[in-house]
Design a protein around this motif. Structure first.
Motif, PDB file in Angstrom:
ATOM      1  N   GLY A 163       7.199   3.100  12.948  1.00  0.00           N
ATOM      2  CA  GLY A 163       8.277   4.071  13.071  1.00  0.00           C
ATOM      3  C   GLY A 163       8.850   4.536  11.750  1.00  0.00           C
ATOM      4  O   GLY A 163       9.843   5.275  11.743  1.00  0.00           O
ATOM      5  N   GLN A 164       8.245   4.137  10.611  1.00  0.00           N
ATOM      6  CA  GLN A 164       8.797   4.501   9.303  1.00  0.00           C
ATOM      7  C   GLN A 164       7.912   5.458   8.525  1.00  0.00           C
ATOM      8  O   GLN A 164       8.245   5.814   7.398  1.00  0.00           O
ATOM      9  CB  GLN A 164       9.046   3.233   8.473  1.00  0.00           C
ATOM     10  N   TRP A 165       6.793   5.883   9.092  1.00  0.00           N
ATOM     11  CA  TRP A 165       5.905   6.816   8.397  1.00  0.00           C
ATOM     12  C   TRP A 165       6.480   8.231   8.464  1.00  0.00           C
ATOM     13  O   TRP A 165       7.313   8.538   9.307  1.00  0.00           O
ATOM     14  CB  TRP A 165       4.511   6.781   9.025  1.00  0.00           C
ATOM     15  N   GLY A 166       6.008   9.078   7.555  1.00  0.00           N
ATOM     16  CA  GLY A 166       6.484  10.457   7.528  1.00  0.00           C
ATOM     17  C   GLY A 166       5.327  11.444   7.548  1.00  0.00           C
ATOM     18  O   GLY A 166       4.209  11.118   7.116  1.00  0.00           O
ATOM     19  N   TYR A 167       5.601  12.666   8.029  1.00  0.00           N
ATOM     20  CA  TYR A 167       4.533  13.663   8.120  1.00  0.00           C
ATOM     21  C   TYR A 167       5.134  15.029   8.435  1.00  0.00           C
ATOM     22  O   TYR A 167       6.323  15.146   8.774  1.00  0.00           O
ATOM     23  CB  TYR A 167       3.522  13.276   9.204  1.00  0.00           C
ATOM     24  N   ILE A 168       4.298  16.054   8.312  1.00  0.00           N
ATOM     25  CA  ILE A 168       4.618  17.400   8.787  1.00  0.00           C
ATOM     26  C   ILE A 168       3.573  17.785   9.830  1.00  0.00           C
ATOM     27  O   ILE A 168       2.370  17.714   9.556  1.00  0.00           O
ATOM     28  CB  ILE A 168       4.598  18.446   7.658  1.00  0.00           C
ATOM     29  N   ASP A 169       4.059  18.182  10.987  1.00  0.00           N
ATOM     30  CA  ASP A 169       3.181  18.750  12.006  1.00  0.00           C
ATOM     31  C   ASP A 169       3.367  20.261  12.024  1.00  0.00           C
ATOM     32  O   ASP A 169       4.499  20.749  12.212  1.00  0.00           O
ATOM     33  CB  ASP A 169       3.518  18.196  13.393  1.00  0.00           C
ATOM     34  N   LEU A 170       2.294  20.993  11.794  1.00  0.00           N
ATOM     35  CA  LEU A 170       2.331  22.439  11.991  1.00  0.00           C
ATOM     36  C   LEU A 170       2.222  22.720  13.478  1.00  0.00           C
ATOM     37  O   LEU A 170       1.229  22.357  14.124  1.00  0.00           O
ATOM     38  CB  LEU A 170       1.178  23.115  11.240  1.00  0.00           C
ATOM     39  N   LYS A 171       3.236  23.362  14.037  1.00  0.00           N
ATOM     40  CA  LYS A 171       3.229  23.688  15.457  1.00  0.00           C
ATOM     41  C   LYS A 171       2.673  25.081  15.713  1.00  0.00           C
ATOM     42  O   LYS A 171       2.004  25.320  16.721  1.00  0.00           O
ATOM     43  CB  LYS A 171       4.659  23.586  16.010  1.00  0.00           C
ATOM     44  N   ARG A 172       2.979  25.995  14.805  1.00  0.00           N
ATOM     45  CA  ARG A 172       2.534  27.381  14.961  1.00  0.00           C
ATOM     46  C   ARG A 172       2.514  28.048  13.607  1.00  0.00           C
ATOM     47  O   ARG A 172       3.430  27.890  12.814  1.00  0.00           O
ATOM     48  CB  ARG A 172       3.488  28.138  15.885  1.00  0.00           C
ATOM     49  N   VAL A 173       1.437  28.785  13.327  1.00  0.00           N
ATOM     50  CA  VAL A 173       1.365  29.655  12.164  1.00  0.00           C
ATOM     51  C   VAL A 173       0.886  31.008  12.675  1.00  0.00           C
ATOM     52  O   VAL A 173      -0.197  31.109  13.260  1.00  0.00           O
ATOM     53  CB  VAL A 173       0.405  29.119  11.083  1.00  0.00           C
ATOM     54  N   GLN A 174       1.692  32.022  12.430  1.00  0.00           N
ATOM     55  CA  GLN A 174       1.410  33.325  13.029  1.00  0.00           C
ATOM     56  C   GLN A 174       1.574  34.426  11.992  1.00  0.00           C
ATOM     57  O   GLN A 174       2.514  34.430  11.199  1.00  0.00           O
ATOM     58  CB  GLN A 174       2.353  33.550  14.219  1.00  0.00           C
ATOM     59  N   GLN A 175       0.640  35.374  12.006  1.00  0.00           N
ATOM     60  CA  GLN A 175       0.708  36.573  11.174  1.00  0.00           C
ATOM     61  C   GLN A 175       0.810  37.766  12.117  1.00  0.00           C
ATOM     62  O   GLN A 175      -0.132  38.071  12.847  1.00  0.00           O
ATOM     63  CB  GLN A 175      -0.537  36.707  10.301  1.00  0.00           C
TER      64      GLN A 175
END
Length: 749
Positions: A163-175
């Motif tokens: 429960g102490q790890w970190g991250y970024i989740d990309l949920k949506r990338v839109q052009q």
């Protein structure tokens, strides 16, 4: 960032490690099978084939210090001060973010606009996802950290639990209306499990001079504080938390010979590099949390349902970080100066570190004055300093534009180095606002331009304040003595001068060892100190002001620094010598006194011709004559000194050069108290200097004014003809003090 190693008494502990093996691997081409290894299956299916590699290449893993000066029009040319904006704003971020305080997670919606400065269409862009460095042990950060911690202590050594790890989740990338696909890449040949750089393939290319707009939804899970960012208890330092576009460099900029993307993985030792732009950020947090951030707060926060939304705006910066902490207090001040807008200064601190608040505030306002006076006027209206909590200290000593973290003390003991250290860390992190912030150096590839130059300028400020480092010593304390150390003498102690493995201009990760990276701080500061001694203080100050004038709101290289120094000093020989030997090379200095010999100058035995006549002087007869002459002289001069006599003395001092040449001053002292200075400024490996004087040579010393701190061994710079117990007592006391300081330091790690 402050020198690694936690709290110190001024010894900047070296960190880093040998990443050379990984760096030898060629980076996986964008879109290759290796690059797609860590992607979700859906992303792999949509990723382009290996034959569809983007036309614009990435800077390679070997990218490091630049040798050729940038073109005059690099980054739009030198800012004249009459432009509509302080910087040439390449990128803009509008971010709405909300902190889930219980989970230490931030949900974000980001609209990024980016201008294509190149002359060709761009079909793919690269984003940094720095928080993924803390996602798992397969990241480049943790892979490098494992090697480093196997060889000693370091910052960032916390063990993460469930429960102490970190991250970024990309949920949506839109052009526009099109959803985009992405793939993880490792430009530096790091482990294929690293996900700190992502390539996004565009639905429509961005033409030359056109602007791209991306809409991005993301989730940032903060790690428990490991290094630079994260949470502890109710404290959340939110840094490197949003998807951030890499830098597109053009020919003539920082050594680029073609259009290229500059995107590197998040390495254990390296920091960051980004375009200037504008930030418009709204932050929603629990209403009982104190908030501080990069930039100016717009009006009072709005409140609803127990939450408060803060609005911060800042132009002409290249990053954004913030803090949200429950139960924290604030201390406010301000600064005004010539050419400086009124600056609101705020310190945010936990109650247990109240003792730190006022010293941090004062050191910050003092830094505003010094840096504005010596480099250039501070251009922003805010600066915020954050004191992290106990057990969150690894978030301390870190810098962002208009925002930095300091160190916390529950009390400041005047009999220790506490005051010096809290001042140094504050000054150092504020100073990054110039060398990292306004000059925007590439910390990945040329860390010396930020960490090293900043360390040098910080110590100049402390030197101007006559603020020495107190060295703890119980032995000295019992004698009523408070031993101290000059700040630049302290720097040379941690500079690894005897056997430097890597040039100062090497990148942050391709280093022989942790110690070699650490010398980026101290060896750069020492090299710049010695260059100042050669050029003169006024010339050095003028050159650095010119460097700042040319390159603030742009991105200089080491070669651009060298050009400014040469142009202002007019002394290309001296500047190039320092750069060739220490910045781009691995030279060291070690000049020493090899011997001192004294001989009476007396008549000589042998056959001599004079006025057409030849005579012989017999050695036995001559010796009796000399003895008689000495005896008669002693009878006539009963109060004479031991070295006085009827004959003069010839003293010979031999010096040896074991390293690179440096302009040395040799001071020779004679028994009658007089001395003579001789300059040794050539490439000879050794030299002898002869002195015919009424008295003997009793001592000889190289660099008596302590101007050449790059000399790896200062102990062999001097020699006397007879022993002096004062010297041994002095060095014994100094070593005892250093050992005590070292053991104290170990206790804080």
């Amino acid at each position: 960032m402050v020198g690694r190693g936690g709290r110190t008494i001024g010894l900047v502990l070296a960190l880093g490690f040998a990443w050379a093996v990984l760096a030898q691997d060629a980076p996986a081409p964008a879109g290759s099978a290796a690059a797609k290894q860590a992607m979700p299956a859906a992303d792999q299916a949509a990723a382009p084939a290996a034959t569809e590699v983007a036309e614009i290449p990435l800077a390679g893993a070997a990218a490091a210090g630049v040798h050729e000066a940038s073109a005059p029009n690099a980054w739009g040319g030198e800012r004249q001060g009459n432009e509509a904006t302080l910087s040439d704003r390449v990128v803009g971020y509008r971010i709405d973010a909300e902190l889930d305080a219980a989970k230490h997670a931030v949900t974000g919606s980001e609209q990024m606009t980016w201008r294509n400065r190149s002359d060709r269409p761009v079909r793919s862009v690269y984003l940094h996802l720095y928080l993924n460095a803390f996602k798992n042990e397969g990241s480049t950060f943790f892979t490098e950290r494992h090697v480093l911690t196997a060889h000693g202590h370091s910052r960032g050594a916390a063990t993460l639990k469930k429960g102490q790890w970190g991250y970024i989740d990309l949920k949506r990338v839109q052009q526009g209306g099109a959803a985009l696909k992405w793939s993880f890449v490792q430009p530096d040949g790091g482990p294929k499990t690293d996900q700190t750089v992502v390539r996004v393939d565009l639905a429509q290319p961005v033409g030359a001079g056109e602007t791209l707009t991306l809409d991005i939804d993301f989730l940032s899970q903060l790690p428990r504080v490991v290094e630079r960012t994260g949470w502890w208890g109710d404290f959340n330092l939110v840094a490197q938390w949003f998807p951030k576009i890499a830098v597109l460099e053009l020919p003539g900029e920082r050594g680029a010979t073609q259009v290229r993307w500059n995107a590197h993985e998040f390495h254990f030792n390296s920091e960051f590099y980004a375009d200037f732009g504008s930030y418009d950020v709204r932050l929603t947090v629990p209403s009982d949390y104190t908030v501080g951030a990069v930039g100016e707060q717009q009006a009072a926060p709005t409140q609803a349902n127990g939450k408060s939304t803060y609005h911060f705006v800042q132009g002409d910066v290249h990053d954004f970080a913030w803090v949200a902490a429950k139960g924290y207090q604030t201390l406010d001040g301000s600064f005004t100066g010539p050419g400086v807008p009124k600056v609101a200064v705020r310190v945010i601190y936990p109650p247990e570190y109240k003792a730190s608040a006022q010293p941090v505030l004062k050191a910050t306002t003092d830094s505003l004055e010094y840096f504005s006076r010596t480099l250039g006027a501070y251009p922003y209206r805010t600066v915020t300093a954050v004191v992290p909590p106990y057990n969150g200290a690894e978030a301390g000593g870190m810098e962002y534009p208009t925002f930095f973290t300091a160190e916390g003390y529950s009390k400041i003991d005047p009999n220790t180095s506490d005051q010096w250290e809290i001042d140094f860390v504050t000054i150092h992190e504020f100073g990054h606002g110039y060398f990292y912030g306004l000059l925007a150096s590439n910390e990945f590839e040329e860390p010396m331009l930020d960490e090293g130059l900043n360390e040098y300028w910080d110590q100049r400020m402390l030197r101007e304040r006559n603020q020495r480092i107190l060295v703890p010593s119980s032995f000295a304390a019992r004698l009523g003595v408070r031993p101290s150390m000059d700040v630049f003498v302290q720097e040379r102690l941690g500079a690894g001068l005897k056997s430097p493995y890597d040039p100062l201009s090497e990148n942050a990760w391709n280093r022989f060892s942790s110690s070699s990276y650490g010398t980026v701080y101290s060896r750069t500061a020492t090299a710049m100190h010695d260059l100042e001694e050669r050029l003169g203080k006024p010339v050095m100050e003028k050159a650095f002001r010119e460097y700042y004038k040319r390159w603030h709101f742009r991105h200089p290289s080491a070669a651009d620094l060298r050009a400014a120094l040469v142009d202002v000093s007019g002394d290309a020989k001296t500047v190039n010598e320092i750069f060739d030997q220490y910045v781009y090379g691995t030279a060291f200095i070690d000049d020493r006194i090899a011997s001192i010999d004294n001989d009476e100058v007396v008549p000589q035995a042998g056959v001599f011709d004079k006025d057409g006549k030849r005579s012989e002087v017999e050695a036995e007869v001559l010796e009796k004559q000399l003895d008689k002459q000495r005896e008669d002289w002693q009878k006539a001069h009963k109060d004479a000194k031991s070295w006085e006599g009827p004959f003069p003395w010839r003293g010979t001092v031999t010096v040896v050069r074991d390293g690179a040449p440096a302009p040395q001053l040799l001071r020779v002292t004679f028994a009658d108290g007089s001395h003579e200075d001789v300059h040794w400024n050539d490439n000879r490996r050794w030299a002898r200097f002869v002195f015919d004087k009424p008295s003997k040579v009793v001592s000889a010393e190289l660099d008596p004014e302590q101007k050449i701190l790059l000399d790896a061994d200062k102990l062999n710079d001097s020699r006397t003809t007879k022993t002096n117990a004062m010297a041994s007592r002095r060095w014994t006391a100094d070593m005892a003090a250093l050992l005590q300081a070292f053991y104290s330091l170990l206790g804080t790690l």
